[in-house]
Enzyme design. Structure first.
Site, PDB file in Angstrom:
ATOM      1  N   HIS A 149      33.292  39.975  34.042  1.00 49.88           N
ATOM      2  CA  HIS A 149      34.446  40.875  34.185  1.00 49.88           C
ATOM      3  C   HIS A 149      35.693  40.095  34.626  1.00 49.88           C
ATOM      4  CE1 HIS A 149      36.063  44.965  35.595  1.00 49.88           C
ATOM      5  NE2 HIS A 149      36.891  44.116  36.173  1.00 49.88           N
ATOM      6  N   GLU A 150      35.524  39.200  35.613  1.00 46.84           N
ATOM      7  CA  GLU A 150      36.689  38.460  36.135  1.00 46.84           C
ATOM      8  C   GLU A 150      37.185  37.414  35.130  1.00 46.84           C
ATOM      9  OE1 GLU A 150      37.941  39.976  38.499  1.00 46.84           O
ATOM     10  OE2 GLU A 150      36.166  41.027  39.191  1.00 46.84           O
TER      11      GLU A 150
HETATM   12 ZN    ZN Z   1      38.752  44.364  37.052  1.00 48.74          ZN
END
Ligand code: ZN
Length: 184
Positions: A149-150
């Protein structure tokens, strides 16, 4: 309120940038200087992540378009993992070894919304630490999801780019309502 520091630096809490701010959809620039300013950015990111009760935060979520993310996240064995990755690159898992789970996922920049996102159960990123030394971080469970996600964030991508058009429409409609309520 005291905020977690980093390498002796006190972090300052920044507001979390909300979608559709263009800084979130623009790929971030590579970090080339591993200096005091970078250390301060990292301290600010840890403080901002803690204040927002997040498990991960990318630099563009506080408006800084540089390839840095921090995490403070449990893995599949409930072990708390905390750290920073500069210039992360996701290591591709061969299709034959890939196992997916489709847990609910949310984002501090898409306030209070959640949607199921299928992602590999294990992920590895390579990159550098705050001093520019090469590192490799592997995560399982929520930590695997967090690493992916990051890294997506730093590539200008959000989890809503990985869900169906219908789910995305629902999430963005509810998100817009949340933002309106905040402004009232
Ligand atoms: Zn996020």
């Amino acid at each position: 309120m005291s905020t977690p520091g980093f390498a002796g630096k006190q972090g300052r809490v920044h507001p979390i940038v909300q979608y559709p701010d263009p800084v979130l959809t623009t790929p971030c620039a590579e970090v080339t200087e591993f200096d005091d300013e970078l250390g301060q950015l990292i301290a600010d990111m840890f403080a901002s992540m803690a204040a927002a009760d997040g498990v991960g935060l990318a630099a563009n979520q506080i408006g800084v378009s540089r390839r840095v993310f921090v995490y403070d996240c449990p893995d599949a064995d409930h072990v708390r993992r905390r750290g920073v990755v500069i210039n992360p690159v996701l290591v591709e898992v061969p299709l034959s070894e890939r196992r997916l789970d489709d847990d609910e996922e949310g984002c501090l920049s898409v306030l209070h919304q959640f949607s199921a996102v299928a992602r590999p159960t294990t992920a590895t990123v390579t990159g550098a630490d705050e001093q520019g030394r090469p590192i490799e971080v592997t995560g399982t469970g929520l930590m695997s999801r967090c690493l992916q996600h990051e890294t997506d964030h730093l590539n200008g991508m959000l989890y809503i780019d990985r869900i169906s058009t219908k789910a995305r429409r629902r999430v963005l409609k509810d998100h817009a309502k949340e933002l309106e309520n905040l402004r009232l």
